[in-house]
Design an enzyme around this catalytic site. Structure first.
Site, PDB file in Angstrom:
ATOM      1  N   ARG A  54      31.423 -68.421 -22.885  1.00  0.00           N
ATOM      2  CA  ARG A  54      32.428 -67.910 -23.792  1.00  0.00           C
ATOM      3  C   ARG A  54      31.999 -66.538 -24.302  1.00  0.00           C
ATOM      4  O   ARG A  54      30.824 -66.289 -24.567  1.00  0.00           O
ATOM      5  CB  ARG A  54      32.635 -68.859 -24.990  1.00  0.00           C
ATOM      6  CG  ARG A  54      33.543 -70.034 -24.666  1.00  0.00           C
ATOM      7  CD  ARG A  54      34.989 -69.579 -24.521  1.00  0.00           C
ATOM      8  NE  ARG A  54      35.893 -70.653 -24.160  1.00  0.00           N
ATOM      9  CZ  ARG A  54      36.213 -70.994 -22.921  1.00  0.00           C
ATOM     10  NH1 ARG A  54      35.661 -70.358 -21.897  1.00  0.00           N
ATOM     11  NH2 ARG A  54      37.073 -71.961 -22.688  1.00  0.00           N
TER      12      ARG A  54
ATOM     13  N   GLU B  39      39.753 -61.143 -25.326  1.00  0.00           N
ATOM     14  CA  GLU B  39      40.350 -61.086 -23.990  1.00  0.00           C
ATOM     15  C   GLU B  39      41.866 -60.996 -24.101  1.00  0.00           C
ATOM     16  O   GLU B  39      42.449 -61.595 -25.017  1.00  0.00           O
ATOM     17  CB  GLU B  39      39.936 -62.312 -23.171  1.00  0.00           C
ATOM     18  CG  GLU B  39      38.440 -62.383 -22.914  1.00  0.00           C
ATOM     19  CD  GLU B  39      38.022 -63.612 -22.102  1.00  0.00           C
ATOM     20  OE1 GLU B  39      38.905 -64.408 -21.708  1.00  0.00           O
ATOM     21  OE2 GLU B  39      36.816 -63.777 -21.864  1.00  0.00           O
TER      22      GLU B  39
ATOM     23  N   HIS C 285      37.169 -63.322 -16.392  1.00  0.00           N
ATOM     24  CA  HIS C 285      37.246 -64.732 -16.774  1.00  0.00           C
ATOM     25  C   HIS C 285      37.717 -65.593 -15.597  1.00  0.00           C
ATOM     26  O   HIS C 285      38.743 -66.262 -15.651  1.00  0.00           O
ATOM     27  CB  HIS C 285      38.175 -64.940 -17.967  1.00  0.00           C
ATOM     28  CG  HIS C 285      37.874 -66.194 -18.741  1.00  0.00           C
ATOM     29  ND1 HIS C 285      38.055 -66.308 -20.081  1.00  0.00           N
ATOM     30  CD2 HIS C 285      37.393 -67.406 -18.339  1.00  0.00           C
ATOM     31  CE1 HIS C 285      37.722 -67.517 -20.502  1.00  0.00           C
ATOM     32  NE2 HIS C 285      37.312 -68.210 -19.451  1.00  0.00           N
TER      33      HIS C 285
END
Length: 555
Positions: A231, A260, A278
């Site tokens: 994360r 993000e 990601h």
């Protein structure tokens, strides 16, 4: 059936399962905040991935929400505390992408060690820079793993295949467990000092934000390389960029970022840094598994069943021994509140036998779910049942004993001067009520049970059978037990359908009948518990039917 709002792309395999179950799957992609607030109204379930922010405002708007499902692991985009306070279950799919995340970790580890993307970019740009991108081997290097959970363990297994030495920091893992997978458990400072590579695999919490930051880099072994596929924010990106620029850190590979989508970062200007947007869970297999898993969890939550991956249910996963007792516990809870006829100040939940040796918190939740579900018109779940107990002043006590005098396992509820016990019997684990108020029985629990106190003399059972038979009421099961020290007996009858009110009145007026109780009249329970306002006319009707009516202020 429920309306399920899906504002992000979820694998059709999972959504089709929900459609096949009869639910309305409302897919609305690319909603802005205002659109989400509008769309969530009337939805009973919300299924998201990582982009949708489920804030307290969203949860407030979704007054009908029963469950929020996250098709993945991380829950930093869901206000779990607010959901819990509102009785909304939050579920995820914790095992859906573990292999994909572990494999992406290894991909970034190798890409960082061998400068694969940099060399690729140079060559496709027309530059043959063979000497520019000399890398390092993984063999005999030390990999520091921060977080030895599911993904961390998979990374450890794969790193061993490359001949790496493994150290890990995880305060929740024992040294023996770490040794079993060839990992040396150390504190964070020692990990920094020994590791050639460090990879992060912990959840983002207030405690883990910035865990790998300036202090960590100050103690790091020269030439450290950092990998983060967990994360964003766990690795301090500003401190990392500075450490790379100063040469303290040789390089980094990141798949996640503090916010993000991330399109600008000082890390992006550093040739020693490899980045991906990601992609840790972005495999066809992971997406399919996440969709199927979250559909299953949401379906269970909507049905009011036990949900293994509920993150805000205060209980461990139900063991295979405990799980069969959950329906019995819920049924006993509903029957017990009917038997007591009011909210007891204390509810004692006693487990005896083999089940007492397990974590029985989930049994307590099942009892409370049945208990309050019998007297509340609102949905009662494993999430809000404990809150209802607190709000209505019911103190719950757990009592356990590894031995049971007459049964392999026994579950007993006590409170308000009453008790009820049940067990599972036979190879198929059939539910049985075996005791009410210290009077033994052996009857399966049903929704329409009738308890009759009567004189212990010949002919009374025949009278009951005749009255029910004349009314067309079939008795599915029945047991009669004498009351110790009295000339009375108790019949526990399980009819195949509800007994009409006029038939109950006939039973109450029949010779030898002392009391008739139907522990399935929610209206009567409402009055006695103070859960609903009831008119004077209704009170009169209830009184005429011989219910014990105690008016109470609605809570």
């Amino acid at each position: 059936m429920a309306r399920i709002l899906v504002p992000e792309k979820i694998a059709d395999t999972g959504l089709d399962r929900l459609r096949d179950a009869g639910h309305e799957v409302d897919v609305r992609l690319d909603l802005d905040e205002a659109g989400l607030l509008e769309a969530v109204v009337g939805a009973e379930a919300l299924i998201i991935r990582s982009a949708t922010q489920v804030t307290d405002t969203v949860l407030e708007a979704g007054t009908d929400l029963v469950v929020v499902g996250r098709a993945g692991i991380g829950l930093d985009n869901v206000d779990v505390d607010s959901a819990t306070q509102r009785g909304v279950m939050v579920v995820n799919a914790p095992q859906s992408n573990v292999v994909s995340a572990a494999e992406h970790t290894m991909a970034l580890l190798l890409a960082q060690a061998r400068n694969v993307p940099q060399a690729h970019a140079a060559l496709t740009d027309g530059r043959w820079e063979r000497s520019e991108w000399t890398g390092v081997e993984l063999t005999d290097k030390t990999l520091g793993i921060v977080g030895l959970g599911r993904i961390g363990r998979l990374v450890a297994q794969r790193a061993l295949a490359f001949g790496m030495n493994l150290v890990a920091y995880d305060p929740f893992v024992s040294e023996d467990r770490a040794r079993q997978i060839s990992v040396d458990l150390v504190d964070l400072d020692e990990l920094a000092a020994r590791a050639d590579f460090v990879t992060v695999h912990v959840a983002r919490t207030p405690e883990t934000v910035g865990l790998v930051g300036a202090d960590f880099f100050a103690q790091a072994k020269p030439g450290l390389r950092v990998i983060n596929v967990a994360r964003g924010g766990i690795v301090d990106e500003v401190a990392l960029a500075q450490a790379v620029q100063e040469g303290t850190v040789a390089g980094a590979a990141l798949d996640v970022f503090s916010s993000e989508p991330m399109t600008e970062s000082p890390l992006f200007d550093l040739p020693q840094v490899v980045v991906t947007p990601h992609l840790g869970a972005s495999t066809a297999e992971a997406q399919d598994k996440a969709g199927v898993t979250i559909a299953e969890m949401v379906g269970l939550a909507l049905a009011g069943d036990f949900v293994p991956f509920a993150v805000n249910v205060n209980a461990a996963e139900a063991s295979e021994t405990i799980r069969p007792y959950l329906p019995l516990a819920e049924r006993l809870g509903g029957l017990f509140v009917s038997l007591v006829g009011t909210l007891p100040g204390e509810l004692e939940i006693c487990t005896e036998g083999e089940i007492a040796g397990y974590d029985t918190r989930i049994l307590e939740l099942a009892v409370l779910k049945g208990f309050f579900g019998a007297i509340s018109d609102e949905a009662v779940t494993y999430v809000n049942a404990p809150q209802l107990a607190t709000q209505h002043g019911v103190e719950v006590r757990d009592v356990s004993s590894s031995s049971s005098a007459d049964y392999v396992n026994l579950l007993t509820l006590r409170g308000g001067g009453h008790s009820i016990s049940g067990t599972l019997a036979g190879a198929k684990g059939a539910q049985r009520i075996v005791n009410i108020d210290d009077t033994p029985f052996d009857v399966p629990p049903v929704d329409n049970m009738v308890v009759i106190h009567n004189d212990d003399r010949p002919g009374v059972i025949g009278t009951v059978g005749t009255l029910l038979g004349n009314a067309g009421v079939n008795i599915s099961d029945m047991d009669v037990s004498r009351v110790n020290g009295a000339d009375t007996a108790v019949m526990l009858i399980a009819p195949s359908a509800p007994v009409p009110a006029d038939v109950l009145d006939q039973l109450r007026s029949a010779p030898g009948i002392l009391q008739v109780t139907t522990p399935n009249s929610k209206e009567a329970i409402f009055v006695r518990s103070g859960f609903a306002e009831v008119s004077g006319e209704q009170l009169t009707i209830l009184a005429e039917r011989a219910f014990i009516v105690e008016e109470a202020d609605p809570r």
